[in-house]
Design a protein around this motif. Structure first.
Motif, PDB file in Angstrom:
ATOM      1  N   CYS A 134      37.009  47.564  36.015  1.00 21.32           N
ATOM      2  CA  CYS A 134      37.880  46.988  34.995  1.00 21.32           C
ATOM      3  C   CYS A 134      37.047  46.079  34.092  1.00 21.32           C
ATOM      4  O   CYS A 134      36.342  45.184  34.578  1.00 21.32           O
ATOM      5  CB  CYS A 134      39.009  46.192  35.655  1.00 21.32           C
ATOM      6  SG  CYS A 134      40.179  45.476  34.477  1.00 21.32           S
ATOM      7  N   ASP A 136      37.280  43.508  30.895  1.00 20.12           N
ATOM      8  CA  ASP A 136      38.146  42.693  30.044  1.00 20.12           C
ATOM      9  C   ASP A 136      37.296  42.105  28.930  1.00 20.12           C
ATOM     10  O   ASP A 136      36.512  41.180  29.139  1.00 20.12           O
ATOM     11  CB  ASP A 136      38.793  41.579  30.870  1.00 20.12           C
ATOM     12  CG  ASP A 136      39.902  40.866  30.097  1.00 20.12           C
ATOM     13  OD1 ASP A 136      39.770  40.747  28.865  1.00 20.12           O
ATOM     14  OD2 ASP A 136      40.875  40.434  30.734  1.00 20.12           O
ATOM     15  N   SER A 139      38.085  38.183  27.918  1.00 21.00           N
ATOM     16  CA  SER A 139      37.525  37.119  28.765  1.00 21.00           C
ATOM     17  C   SER A 139      36.079  37.374  29.148  1.00 21.00           C
ATOM     18  O   SER A 139      35.453  36.546  29.812  1.00 21.00           O
ATOM     19  CB  SER A 139      38.357  36.984  30.039  1.00 21.00           C
ATOM     20  OG  SER A 139      38.293  38.178  30.817  1.00 21.00           O
ATOM     21  N   THR A 141      34.884  39.511  31.286  1.00 19.33           N
ATOM     22  CA  THR A 141      34.771  39.616  32.739  1.00 19.33           C
ATOM     23  C   THR A 141      34.835  41.070  33.164  1.00 19.33           C
ATOM     24  O   THR A 141      35.453  41.911  32.505  1.00 19.33           O
ATOM     25  CB  THR A 141      35.888  38.836  33.452  1.00 19.33           C
ATOM     26  OG1 THR A 141      37.165  39.319  33.018  1.00 19.33           O
ATOM     27  CG2 THR A 141      35.778  37.345  33.163  1.00 19.33           C
ATOM     28  N   THR A 143      35.449  43.461  36.743  1.00 18.29           N
ATOM     29  CA  THR A 143      35.815  43.511  38.154  1.00 18.29           C
ATOM     30  C   THR A 143      35.631  44.929  38.681  1.00 18.29           C
ATOM     31  O   THR A 143      35.772  45.906  37.943  1.00 18.29           O
ATOM     32  CB  THR A 143      37.275  43.068  38.390  1.00 18.29           C
ATOM     33  OG1 THR A 143      38.150  43.909  37.630  1.00 18.29           O
ATOM     34  CG2 THR A 143      37.475  41.622  37.982  1.00 18.29           C
ATOM     35  N   ARG A 144      35.327  45.020  39.949  1.00 10.63           N
ATOM     36  CA  ARG A 144      35.153  46.316  40.631  1.00 10.63           C
ATOM     37  C   ARG A 144      35.938  46.265  41.923  1.00 10.63           C
ATOM     38  O   ARG A 144      35.716  45.386  42.745  1.00 10.63           O
ATOM     39  CB  ARG A 144      33.670  46.567  40.896  1.00 10.63           C
ATOM     40  CG  ARG A 144      33.369  47.846  41.659  1.00 10.63           C
ATOM     41  CD  ARG A 144      31.872  48.114  41.676  1.00 10.63           C
ATOM     42  NE  ARG A 144      31.529  49.174  42.586  1.00 10.63           N
ATOM     43  CZ  ARG A 144      31.054  48.985  43.822  1.00 10.63           C
ATOM     44  NH1 ARG A 144      30.864  47.766  44.267  1.00 10.63           N
ATOM     45  NH2 ARG A 144      30.775  50.017  44.598  1.00 10.63           N
ATOM     46  N   GLN A 148      35.499  40.304  41.203  1.00  6.65           N
ATOM     47  CA  GLN A 148      34.731  40.038  39.992  1.00  6.65           C
ATOM     48  C   GLN A 148      33.250  40.310  40.220  1.00  6.65           C
ATOM     49  O   GLN A 148      32.693  39.978  41.262  1.00  6.65           O
ATOM     50  CB  GLN A 148      34.913  38.589  39.538  1.00  6.65           C
ATOM     51  CG  GLN A 148      34.250  38.302  38.192  1.00  6.65           C
ATOM     52  CD  GLN A 148      34.753  37.027  37.551  1.00  6.65           C
ATOM     53  OE1 GLN A 148      35.861  36.570  37.847  1.00  6.65           O
ATOM     54  NE2 GLN A 148      33.959  36.435  36.671  1.00  6.65           N
ATOM     55  N   ALA A 150      29.566  39.513  38.935  1.00  5.07           N
ATOM     56  CA  ALA A 150      28.804  38.541  38.154  1.00  5.07           C
ATOM     57  C   ALA A 150      27.655  39.257  37.450  1.00  5.07           C
ATOM     58  O   ALA A 150      26.738  39.764  38.098  1.00  5.07           O
ATOM     59  CB  ALA A 150      28.269  37.439  39.064  1.00  5.07           C
TER      60      ALA A 150
END
Length: 225
Positions: A134, A136, A139, A141, A143-144, A148, A150
């Motif tokens: 995902c 975004d 923001s 950011t 995610t998997r 999240q 980094a």
């Protein structure tokens, strides 16, 4: 203005670059060794670390690995030779870019600005979802599988750029110009090393990438298609 941590053991080079960067309105802290630099990084919230390869004690490669393991701070490495061992070793350790000494202050300034520049992204109402990944853009950011990821600035910029045009193949030179802001014939190893590091974080099997795919003989594209 950026907060710059300069780790360089040669006092003449250290003083000259510190003076030049301060003259360009950066806030600069300097260290003469890897140990001193790592200690200073814990107290100085640097935006970018300018790091010499050849340091007494802990060398630049190990310093780079330790910084990358603990933070997403951008790293520009200084190489006295610019040979393959230095460059490849630095990139594999996690450096975002490199310059070869002796370096002109305006060149170093350009590289610092490039690694700190963020992809221009307009707010969107929904994040983009590709399988378990995902992204975004509002923001900044990633995610998997709900967790999240980094990503240091250059890895994030690369992923944002590729994923903005799923399926489109970009040559290494196109990526150097658009992601790294290299407006000249740059070093494609920057791209390859960044792709490897990015795959290690977002792919289930980095050797069989689903998201950042290789178009053999051409470059890279974002999938799944």
């Amino acid at each position: 203005m950026a907060r710059v941590l300069l780790i360089e053991d040669d006092p003449h080079v250290r003083d000259a670059l510190t003076l030049a960067l301060k003259g360009r309105d950066h806030e600069v802290q300097s260290a003469a060794s890897g140990e001193e630099g790592l200690d200073l990084l814990g107290r100085f919230a640097a935006d970018v670390v300018v790091l010499d390869f050849m340091l007494p004690g802990i060398d630049g490669f190990e310093v780079c690995r330790r910084i990358r393991a603990a933070t997403s701070t951008s790293i520009v490495m200084l190489s006295a030779r610019g040979d393959d061992f230095d460059v490849v070793g630095g990139l594999e350790a996690g450096a975002d870019d490199y310059v070869v000494k002796p370096v002109r202050p305006q060149v170093l300034e350009a590289r610092i600005r490039a690694v700190l520049r963020r992809t221009d992204s307009s707010p969107v109402s929904l994040a983009e979802t590709y399988g378990e990944l995902c992204i975004d853009r509002a923001s900044l950011t990633v995610t998997r599988s709900g967790l999240q990821v980094a990503l240091p600035p250059m890895e994030l910029r690369l992923l944002l750029y590729l994923s903005a045009s799923p399926g489109q193949v970009f040559s290494r030179q196109q990526l150097l110009e658009s992601v790294w802001d290299h407006d000249y014939l740059g070093d494609s190893r920057l791209v390859d090393a960044c792709v490897q590091r990015l795959r290690a974080k977002i792919e289930d099997v980095p050797a069989e990438p689903r998201y950042v795919q290789t178009a053999r003989g051409f470059g890279y594209r974002f999938g799944p298609l």
